[in-house]
Design an enzyme around this catalytic site. Structure first.
Site, PDB file in Angstrom:
ATOM      1  N   ASP A  34      33.509 -53.428 123.903  1.00 23.22           N
ATOM      2  CA  ASP A  34      34.742 -54.174 124.258  1.00 23.22           C
ATOM      3  C   ASP A  34      34.574 -54.534 125.719  1.00 23.22           C
ATOM      4  OD1 ASP A  34      37.065 -55.313 124.171  1.00 23.22           O
ATOM      5  OD2 ASP A  34      38.313 -53.659 124.344  1.00 23.22           O
ATOM      6  N   HIS A  51      29.408 -62.456 125.878  1.00 23.69           N
ATOM      7  CA  HIS A  51      28.749 -62.138 124.690  1.00 23.69           C
ATOM      8  C   HIS A  51      27.423 -61.954 124.716  1.00 23.69           C
ATOM      9  CE1 HIS A  51      32.779 -61.964 122.996  1.00 23.69           C
ATOM     10  NE2 HIS A  51      33.000 -63.239 122.972  1.00 23.69           N
ATOM     11  N   THR A  80      37.878 -57.789 111.260  1.00 23.89           N
ATOM     12  CA  THR A  80      38.350 -58.763 110.475  1.00 23.89           C
ATOM     13  C   THR A  80      39.265 -59.418 111.000  1.00 23.89           C
ATOM     14  OG1 THR A  80      39.692 -56.885 109.703  1.00 23.89           O
ATOM     15  CG2 THR A  80      37.833 -57.453 108.172  1.00 23.89           C
ATOM     16  N   LEU A 145      16.275 -44.136 113.807  1.00 21.67           N
ATOM     17  CA  LEU A 145      17.612 -44.182 114.073  1.00 21.67           C
ATOM     18  C   LEU A 145      18.030 -45.349 112.942  1.00 21.67           C
ATOM     19  CD1 LEU A 145      20.405 -44.270 115.921  1.00 21.67           C
ATOM     20  CD2 LEU A 145      19.156 -46.209 116.778  1.00 21.67           C
ATOM     21  N   GLU A 221      35.025 -36.732 118.409  1.00 24.36           N
ATOM     22  CA  GLU A 221      35.164 -36.713 119.869  1.00 24.36           C
ATOM     23  C   GLU A 221      35.221 -38.101 120.300  1.00 24.36           C
ATOM     24  OE1 GLU A 221      35.984 -33.946 121.359  1.00 24.36           O
ATOM     25  OE2 GLU A 221      35.582 -32.782 119.330  1.00 24.36           O
TER      26      GLU A 221
END
Length: 255
Positions: A34, A51, A80, A145, A221
């Protein structure tokens, strides 16, 4: 990269309170990325520049998480609800997966990273979905990963669809309502092939989940940072994991 975080690992905790213990690295880290727009505004740039720079942070954090031994990294890339944003911004966001993967896929393959996506694919532009599916195909046999992009993802829709599928099974006589368990619901979630996140990170100073993995985060957490996502670095990731390692996870019981 290993040298950069080596100073965080296996140190004397009295002298290095933010050291990381190799035996307690979270298996699954989820991140709500964010603050791209606010980062851009602070730098006098258009939102799309935020972005674009956020995409660079994705790479840095992915490589750092992989080097640390994190097994799953879920990135909340597009919700969404994000379709409500201006059309030109949405179109730019839909092009980012193509750009990111065209630049970074070779290194991700070299690092043994496996790319996945969870979300509602039917709503995505064909060019976006094609880029993701090609990355999934090329990395499906990688064993390092798992980089899981939450793209066009919404947890409430996910849960509704899970319940709907179970209801259809009841109608077909495959299961009775009184037989439904948590495991039945989880099998129908988009994360059915992933463990629940151990650690959730959210950047930009916001303190909410924003319809992200509401079921799966029940005992995770949480770690919140005021740093905007494009400015998020490997060191911030280490700081979040260091805080995770200081906590005791009880899952409702006593230690």
């Amino acid at each position: 990269m290993i040298k950069r975080f080596q100073k965080w690992l296996d140190k004397d905790t009295k002298n290095q309170p933010l050291s990381l213990a190799r035996e307690n690295i979270p298996e699954h880290v989820a991140i709500i990325m964010d603050g791209n727009g606010r980062w851009a505004k602070n730098h006098g740039l258009p939102r799309i520049a935020g972005h674009h720079n956020g995409m660079k942070a994705v790479k840095k954090v992915t490589i750092a998480a992989n080097d640390l031994g994190v097994k799953y990294l879920t990135m909340y890339a597009f919700s969404t609800e994000n379709w409500k944003r201006p059309k030109d911004e949405v179109e730019f966001l839909m092009k980012l997966p193509e750009e990111f993967l065209s630049i970074e896929l070779a290194e991700l393959i070299e690092k043994n990273v496996q790319v996945r996506m969870m979300g509602h694919k039917e709503d995505l532009p064909r060019h976006t979905l094609k880029a993701i599916e090609e990355a999934e195909r090329q990395t499906k046999n990688n064993t390092g990963l798992v980089l899981n992009f939450a793209l066009n993802y919404g947890s409430r829709r996910e849960i509704v669809e899970s319940v709907r599928e179970i209801g259809q099974r009841i109608e077909r006589g495959e299961i009775r309502a009184d037989q439904i368990t948590e495991a039945d619901i989880e099998r129908h979630l988009l994360t059915n092939n992933l463990p629940d996140p151990d650690l959730l990170i959210r950047t930009s100073g916001e303190l909410r989940l924003s319809n992200f993995m509401l079921w799966q985060l029940a005992y995770s957490e949480f770690w919140f940072s005021d740093v905007y996502w494009p400015a998020f670095t490997e060191e911030h990731l280490y700081e979040a994991i260091a805080e995770y390692q200081r906590r005791t996870r009880r899952y409702g019981g006593l230690v």
